[in-house]
Write an enzyme that holds these catalytic residues in place. Structure first.
Site, mmCIF file in Angstrom:
data_model
loop_
_atom_site.group_PDB
_atom_site.id
_atom_site.type_symbol
_atom_site.label_atom_id
_atom_site.label_comp_id
_atom_site.label_asym_id
_atom_site.label_seq_id
_atom_site.Cartn_x
_atom_site.Cartn_y
_atom_site.Cartn_z
ATOM 1 N N LEU A 245 0.818 -1.209 0.000
ATOM 2 C CA LEU A 245 0.000 0.000 0.000
ATOM 3 C C LEU A 245 0.854 1.263 0.000
ATOM 4 O O LEU A 245 1.669 1.468 0.903
ATOM 5 C CB LEU A 245 -0.934 0.002 1.218
ATOM 6 C CG LEU A 245 -1.856 1.217 1.363
ATOM 7 C CD1 LEU A 245 -2.828 1.281 0.195
ATOM 8 C CD2 LEU A 245 -2.596 1.166 2.692
ATOM 9 N N ASP A 246 0.659 2.091 -1.028
ATOM 10 C CA ASP A 246 1.321 3.400 -1.143
ATOM 11 C C ASP A 246 2.841 3.295 -1.158
ATOM 12 O O ASP A 246 3.538 4.258 -0.813
ATOM 13 C CB ASP A 246 0.879 4.337 -0.011
ATOM 14 C CG ASP A 246 -0.603 4.652 -0.070
ATOM 15 O OD1 ASP A 246 -1.156 4.655 -1.188
ATOM 16 O OD2 ASP A 246 -1.205 4.874 0.989
ATOM 17 N N GLU A 247 3.398 2.151 -1.558
ATOM 18 C CA GLU A 247 4.851 1.982 -1.561
ATOM 19 C C GLU A 247 5.391 1.572 -2.925
ATOM 20 O O GLU A 247 6.509 1.088 -3.026
ATOM 21 C CB GLU A 247 5.262 0.972 -0.486
ATOM 22 C CG GLU A 247 4.978 1.459 0.930
ATOM 23 C CD GLU A 247 5.597 0.572 2.004
ATOM 24 O OE1 GLU A 247 6.443 -0.262 1.664
ATOM 25 O OE2 GLU A 247 5.227 0.725 3.181
#
Length: 302
Positions: A245-247
């Protein structure tokens, strides 16, 4: 079955103008002579280099990256032969490579939830001729953007979504992506988490905008947390979507200075301006084949 979407006259004229323009992206072990090999190859195929950008991670035993834009008369007729002839060079120098052609406009889908500002920016850039793509469909878990989208002749699909029905929602979304023959999926503030199964269908083809200067304030409510922390800079990050997530690999980021006078509402207002420009830049660079993904990082040739 592929759903056809009308392409406007401006797009057709643009395709005609670019039909003799090609792009070559290469990643390989760095060593002397790579640029010479590539330029000689293109010269031998009657191609003129009009733009070239390169980068080495380390001049000694590093990885070499290059993007070359070239012009070649009758390129559409010659492209198959050029790619076939390049296979030997690629094998000799252990190259990962990709040819792209200016007349091949990518087909994009936009996912959006309640907040329309990033969608509106993309639609404006597209109308203005600054996004080299055909926006073939917009999908949303809210109805709010329907009139705006359909007024431009773009199909709009409303698909309610939540964690309890995520599997069937994503099955329908994947079906639509295949029906519209989508090349690029843009998350313009689409506030639903995508599952690994969905992401695996579109590796390095989903671009997200996160309302935070990652890696700070990952996840939900970044402006509230930024306000509570008393930050002096806020930002936004556009990245490829992965299962972390979001990486995913970061494409573009930007910031604006704020101070103690700015409350959460102010931060969100400033943040929306950053989000719009950051996402638009990331999408443009992807469409122009200016990005090479290397692990969880990107090489971006501006």
């Amino acid at each position: 079955m592929t759903i056809e979407v009308k392409v406007d006259m401006k797009s057709r004229q643009q395709n005609k103008r670019l039909e003799n323009q090609g792009r070559l992206l290469v990643k390989c072990p760095d060593k002397p002579g790579i640029v010479s090999v590539l330029s000689t190859f293109l010269h031998n195929h009657d191609s003129n280099i009009i733009e070239s950008s390169q980068y080495s991670s380390d001049p000694e035993n590093g990885i070499f990256f290059i993007r070359i834009e070239f012009h070649c008369e009758n390129l559409l007729e010659k492209s198959s032969r050029i790619e076939k002839d390049f296979e030997g060079i690629a094998a000799t120098h252990s190259m990962d490579y990709h040819f792209a052609y200016g007349n091949e406009r990518k087909r994009s889908a936009i996912f959006v939830s309640k907040e329309p500002h990033c969608l509106m920016e993309l639609l404006w850039e597209w109308q203005n001729g600054d996004l080299d793509t055909d926006i073939v469909v917009v999908i949303s878990n809210h109805e709010g953007a329907r009139h705006m989208v359909e007024s431009l002749g773009i199909p709009f699909h409303y698909i309610p979504a939540n964690k309890d029905i995520r599997k069937q929602v994503e099955a329908e979304q994947i079906r639509l992506m295949e029906a519209y023959n989508v090349d690029l999926l843009i998350l313009a503030r689409y506030m639903q988490i995508l599952t690994p199964d969905f992401v695996s269908h579109f590796e390095n083809r989903i671009i997200n905008i996160h309302h935070s200067f990652l890696p700070a304030f990952i996840g939900a409510g970044p402006y509230e947390r930024a306000f509570a922390r008393g930050v002096k800079l806020i930002g936004a990050t556009s990245h490829y979507v992965t299962n972390d997530l979001d990486e995913g690999p970061i494409i573009e980021q930007d910031v604006e200075r704020v101070d103690h006078r700015d409350d959460v509402i102010d931060l969100k207002k400033i943040g929306r301006q950053i989000e719009r420009r950051v996402l638009a830049k990331a999408v443009k660079w992807h469409l122009e084949n200016r990005i090479i993904v290397e692990g969880n990082k990107t090489i971006v040739f501006h």
